[in-house]
Design an enzyme around this catalytic site. Structure first.
Site, mmCIF file in Angstrom:
data_model
loop_
_atom_site.group_PDB
_atom_site.id
_atom_site.type_symbol
_atom_site.label_atom_id
_atom_site.label_comp_id
_atom_site.label_asym_id
_atom_site.label_seq_id
_atom_site.Cartn_x
_atom_site.Cartn_y
_atom_site.Cartn_z
ATOM 1 N N LYS A 1 30.407 1.254 19.501
ATOM 2 C CA LYS A 1 30.836 0.389 20.600
ATOM 3 C C LYS A 1 29.967 0.636 21.833
ATOM 4 O O LYS A 1 29.472 -0.288 22.472
ATOM 5 C CB LYS A 1 32.311 0.687 20.900
ATOM 6 C CG LYS A 1 32.791 0.321 22.269
ATOM 7 C CD LYS A 1 33.481 -1.035 22.229
ATOM 8 C CE LYS A 1 34.161 -1.355 23.542
ATOM 9 N NZ LYS A 1 33.327 -2.084 24.461
ATOM 10 N N GLU A 2 29.759 1.933 22.129
ATOM 11 C CA GLU A 2 28.936 2.246 23.298
ATOM 12 C C GLU A 2 27.518 1.704 23.100
ATOM 13 O O GLU A 2 26.907 1.171 24.021
ATOM 14 C CB GLU A 2 28.905 3.764 23.524
ATOM 15 C CG GLU A 2 30.206 4.263 24.134
ATOM 16 C CD GLU A 2 30.387 5.771 24.016
ATOM 17 O OE1 GLU A 2 30.774 6.369 25.010
ATOM 18 O OE2 GLU A 2 30.141 6.332 22.924
ATOM 19 N N GLU B 1 4.079 15.516 -2.507
ATOM 20 C CA GLU B 1 4.948 14.496 -1.909
ATOM 21 C C GLU B 1 5.477 13.559 -2.982
ATOM 22 O O GLU B 1 4.880 13.432 -4.044
ATOM 23 C CB GLU B 1 4.139 13.621 -0.927
ATOM 24 C CG GLU B 1 3.482 14.419 0.136
ATOM 25 C CD GLU B 1 2.529 13.590 0.973
ATOM 26 O OE1 GLU B 1 2.552 12.340 0.882
ATOM 27 O OE2 GLU B 1 1.749 14.214 1.707
ATOM 28 N N LYS C 1 5.921 9.921 -4.510
ATOM 29 C CA LYS C 1 5.181 8.657 -4.444
ATOM 30 C C LYS C 1 6.219 7.547 -4.358
ATOM 31 O O LYS C 1 6.904 7.244 -5.334
ATOM 32 C CB LYS C 1 4.310 8.490 -5.679
ATOM 33 C CG LYS C 1 3.417 7.269 -5.617
ATOM 34 C CD LYS C 1 2.385 7.328 -6.723
ATOM 35 C CE LYS C 1 1.391 6.187 -6.713
ATOM 36 N NZ LYS C 1 1.841 4.904 -6.349
ATOM 37 N N ASP D 1 7.774 3.960 -4.185
ATOM 38 C CA ASP D 1 7.357 2.735 -4.869
ATOM 39 C C ASP D 1 7.792 1.503 -4.076
ATOM 40 O O ASP D 1 8.810 0.884 -4.350
ATOM 41 C CB ASP D 1 7.991 2.720 -6.270
ATOM 42 C CG ASP D 1 7.348 1.667 -7.149
ATOM 43 O OD1 ASP D 1 6.298 1.125 -6.759
ATOM 44 O OD2 ASP D 1 7.900 1.388 -8.229
ATOM 45 N N TYR E 1 3.477 8.572 5.455
ATOM 46 C CA TYR E 1 2.913 9.726 4.746
ATOM 47 C C TYR E 1 1.447 10.020 5.037
ATOM 48 O O TYR E 1 0.833 10.822 4.348
ATOM 49 C CB TYR E 1 3.104 9.555 3.233
ATOM 50 C CG TYR E 1 2.746 8.190 2.686
ATOM 51 C CD1 TYR E 1 1.456 7.697 2.777
ATOM 52 C CD2 TYR E 1 3.721 7.402 2.074
ATOM 53 C CE1 TYR E 1 1.139 6.457 2.276
ATOM 54 C CE2 TYR E 1 3.416 6.153 1.565
ATOM 55 C CZ TYR E 1 2.122 5.686 1.674
ATOM 56 O OH TYR E 1 1.805 4.455 1.184
ATOM 57 N N LYS F 1 1.868 9.868 -12.122
ATOM 58 C CA LYS F 1 2.932 8.865 -12.276
ATOM 59 C C LYS F 1 3.914 9.274 -13.370
ATOM 60 O O LYS F 1 3.506 9.715 -14.444
ATOM 61 C CB LYS F 1 2.318 7.505 -12.621
ATOM 62 C CG LYS F 1 1.357 7.029 -11.526
ATOM 63 C CD LYS F 1 1.836 5.796 -10.839
ATOM 64 C CE LYS F 1 1.378 4.568 -11.560
ATOM 65 N NZ LYS F 1 1.751 3.353 -10.875
ATOM 66 N N CYS G 1 17.765 -28.265 -27.047
ATOM 67 C CA CYS G 1 18.779 -27.450 -26.389
ATOM 68 C C CYS G 1 19.716 -26.851 -27.443
ATOM 69 O O CYS G 1 20.240 -27.565 -28.298
ATOM 70 C CB CYS G 1 19.578 -28.302 -25.407
ATOM 71 S SG CYS G 1 20.954 -27.400 -24.669
ATOM 72 N N CYS H 1 23.332 -28.615 -26.946
ATOM 73 C CA CYS H 1 23.621 -30.040 -27.097
ATOM 74 C C CYS H 1 22.558 -30.794 -27.899
ATOM 75 O O CYS H 1 22.707 -31.988 -28.148
ATOM 76 C CB CYS H 1 23.825 -30.696 -25.727
ATOM 77 S SG CYS H 1 22.294 -30.831 -24.790
ATOM 78 N N CYS I 1 16.882 -28.205 -20.203
ATOM 79 C CA CYS I 1 17.605 -29.223 -20.951
ATOM 80 C C CYS I 1 17.945 -30.325 -19.949
ATOM 81 O O CYS I 1 18.656 -30.073 -18.973
ATOM 82 C CB CYS I 1 18.886 -28.649 -21.546
ATOM 83 S SG CYS I 1 19.993 -29.962 -22.106
ATOM 84 N N CYS J 1 25.741 -31.773 -21.368
ATOM 85 C CA CYS J 1 25.488 -30.467 -21.986
ATOM 86 C C CYS J 1 26.562 -29.486 -21.489
ATOM 87 O O CYS J 1 26.645 -29.196 -20.297
ATOM 88 C CB CYS J 1 24.083 -30.003 -21.611
ATOM 89 S SG CYS J 1 23.651 -28.407 -22.284
#
Ligand code: IVH
Length: 666
Positions: free
Chosen positions: A33-34, A111, A113, A115, A222, A309, A404, A407, A422, A428
């Site tokens: 709130k403040e 560190e 990595k 993504d 980084y 990796k 399809c 149908c 379709c 359908c």
């Protein structure tokens, strides 16, 4: 200096500091709130005094609706990539090579990595002046306005920073935001993001920074670059940068031997699954900057660093058959049916094959042993075939269906699009049911008591064929069905009746026009105050609307070109649904809430939060940000925050439900 300018500057300083405490340190010193009050005071002062505007003011975090093309900027230092490997043996080789070339002691900074998508930030005199994507490494896109909406990136620094420097890092979409975003996209039948990385880079390239602000990105930095860096070590530089307010990973560690490096790798290979953001490996960097210079660079990457990796998690299993799903817009999704297999903690039996091109690219045959991966993706996918496992007897080649599966209508493929469709929208079954399910969904007409199963039942019984048919149902129709009683019938009819008050923009969204999601529907409702005006708009008028491009515009034109759709709209209108903006939306409706201070919390079903805020004001009430002894009541939806609930209870503030509130003002 005059008082107002001084006050503005003081407010900015305070807000930058509290923002840092809250978002970077997770240790707020003042209440929400403040914080909100300080922010509001600053917003008001800035609005009254545009002469003191500052592009780095904390008020700029909300983003703007202005669209603009990105300008390209040349990187001061090219953005190189890292050499990478999946093998521990190659990590050892890297270590040995460095040892040999340096011929003396060295430290390796280990560190995570991250993504996401890389970013280069430039700070001058402690102020963020530019944020540029990697681009082609030499030049990238200037995405400063979008990056400014990311709260973990400070706009203004504190402490003893160099007058000019660059810091690089990764912009990420945390798993939580990613899953929420995809859920919303799924509900709107918009294409899903495959992983948080794509979601982060897609978001960063959005033209509308207020949408970026909503998507809750995060960032880790980084790599510090510049002419006058504070320390001689990379690790030490980053720790110092943290003291200026920049967000640096807590998980960096200096290693002194290959064993320590391997311990770090093995620890994080498991532990990374508990992080709130995606990581795909480990980065190892020679720590001493002079040693880095000695080792130098190849044409593409530094010789002083390497990325290891993690193996993407994948499993090998048998492809039994391919089935095809039909979505509400008629789009066909091929699905691989597999022998059940354990993958990243869940059993996988089905995987998306996306489209005909992907199937052809894999040269899939029934009975093949296929690799399934989850990686960052929510829906597992087939990434390859184990050709060695193929026997002499090759199963049938997987083609793509031409009709399809539901149908029998011949499928179409629109030029330039990956999916088959379709075209039999009118008859359908999954398309009909899908449209009705969309119509009744929470964010659309929000019909309580109805779900996919009931829709299916009604459809099977020949009771409904489109959304308008829902409004012709009677208690007797419903209660004679299995598992339905009078009570549930009444409940359904009641929520159908109430849906006649759902505002125009949501009714428009409920129609399920392709590419018209919630946000687009809002924009359309604003630009075309009634459905007639929208129906009559031509291509030009449609694309004149902010954020509406040709794809959306054409889809709207196509929708109204179909007589069946026009008829459906007419029927829904005759039933009493809202197809125009209410004239009195902006003017005072009553003074029933006069003198009351109201806090809104939670998720609502009848109207959006914004609509409730507007309603409170229209009825003479005041919206306040957080609960205090002076709060008249809390308008609470579902999932009201636990701390707010506790506070309300402690202070004896009344909790009013959505329903009670609507009765109060009706
Ligand atoms: S250092 C010259 N550190 O991985 C060194 N990169 O192919 C520059 N990345 O483009 C990069 N986490 O987007 C570095 N801790 C980390 C990283 C990291 C993720 C990304 C970055 C880079 C790519 C390397």
């Amino acid at each position: 200096m005059n008082d107002i300018k001084e006050r503005i500057e003081l407010l900015r300083d305070m807000l930058h500091r509290h923002n840092y405490n809250y978002y970077v340190l997770n240790a707020p010193e003042i209440s929400d709130k403040e914080f909100d009050d300080l922010m509001r005071e600053l917003q008001d002062l800035e609005a009254e005094h545009p002469e003191y505007a500052d592009p780095n003011s904390p008020t700029m975090r909300v983003g703007s609706d202005l669209s603009k093309e990105f300008t390209q900027v040349e990187h001061k230092y090219p953005m190189l990539s890292l050499g990478n490997t999946y093998s521990e043996a190659e990590v050892r080789e890297f270590f040995e090579r460095v040892k040999k070339q340096l011929g003396k002691e060295f430290e390796i900074c280990c560190e995570l990595k991250y993504d996401g998508t890389s970013i280069s930030l430039t700070y001058e005199q402690g102020r963020l002046v530019r944020a540029v994507t990697r681009g082609d490494g030499v030049r990238g896109d200037d995405v400063t306005d979008n990056v400014k909406t990311i709260r973990t990136i400070p706009l203004v620094l504190h402490g003893d920073y160099p007058s000019e420097f660059e810091i690089r890092g990764e912009i990420l979409m945390p798993w939580e935001s990613f899953e929420r975003l995809n859920k919303e996209r799924e509900a709107r039948e918009e294409p899903l993001f495959a992983n948080p990385r794509n979601a982060a880079s897609g978001t960063l390239k959005l033209q509308n920074s207020s949408v970026v602000a909503e998507r809750k990105l995060d960032a880790y930095l980084y790599y510090l670059l510049g002419e006058q860096l504070p320390c001689e070590g990379h690790y030490e530089n980053l720790q110092t940068a943290a003291s200026w307010g920049l967000k640096i990973s807590e998980h960096m560690k200096k290693a002194h031997s290959i064993e320590e490096v391997m311990d770090y790798i093995n620890y994080w290979d498991v532990e990374r699954k508990n992080l709130p953001v995606a990581t795909d490996g480990i980065v190892l960097k020679v720590n001493d900057i002079r040693q880095q210079r000695l080792l130098g660079y190849t044409a593409k990457s530094p010789r002083w660093a390497i990325a290891y990796k993690f193996q993407a998690e994948r499993a090998l299993t048998r492809l039994n058959k391919v089935t095809y799903q039909v979505g509400r817009t008629g789009a066909i999704t091929p699905v691989a049916n597999l022998d059940p297999v354990q993958l990243s903690g869940t059993v996988v039996q089905r995987a998306s094959l996306h489209n005909a091109d992907i199937i052809a690219g894999l040269d899939l045959h029934i009975g093949d042993m296929v690799y399934v991966e989850k990686g960052g993706e929510i829906i597992p996918k087939i990434t390859g075939v184990d050709l060695d496992a193929r026997g002499i007897l090759l199963g049938d080649k997987v083609g793509f269906i031409t009709r399809c599966p539901e149908c029998g209508t011949p499928l179409l493929r629109i030029e330039g699009e990956a999916a088959h469709y379709c075209p039999n929208q009118a008859a359908c079954p999954p398309q009909i049911k899908g449209r009705i399910e969309h119509f009744i969904s929470r964010k659309a007409m929000n019909i309580d008591g109805l779900g996919p199963e009931t829709v299916d039942l009604f459809f099977q019984q020949g009771m409904i064929n489109d959304a308008a048919d829902l409004y012709t149902l009677t208690v007797d129709d419903i209660k004679r069905l299995e598992r339905m009683g009078e009570k549930s019938a009444l409940h359904i009819l009641d929520s159908l009746e109430r849906s006649k008050q759902v505002p125009y923009e949501r009714t428009l969204f409920a129609l399920g026009i392709r590419f018209v999601g919630e946000t687009v529907a809002k924009k359309l409702a604003k630009a075309f105050p009634s459905i007639e005006e929208l129906e009559q708009a031509d291509l030009q008028k449609l694309i004149d609307v902010d954020e509406i491009g040709e794809k959306i515009a054409n889809s709207i034109l196509q929708f109204f070109a179909d007589e069946k759709n026009r008829l459906l709209v007419q029927r829904l209108k005759a039933i009493g649904l809202q197809f125009a903006r209410k004239e009195d939306e902006m003017t005072a409706a009553s003074d029933k809430l006069k003198g009351l201070s109201i806090v809104i919390s939670g998720v609502f079903t009848e109207h959006s939060r914004e609509e409730y805020k507007a309603l409170i004001e229209q009825h003479g009430g005041k919206n306040v940000g957080s609960i205090s002894g002076k709060t008249s009541f809390v308008l609470a939806g579902d999932n009201m925050g636990p701390s707010k609930l506790e506070k309300a209870q402690k202070l004896g503030v009344r909790i009013v439900s959505e329903k009670e509130f609507l009765e109060m003002i009706s």
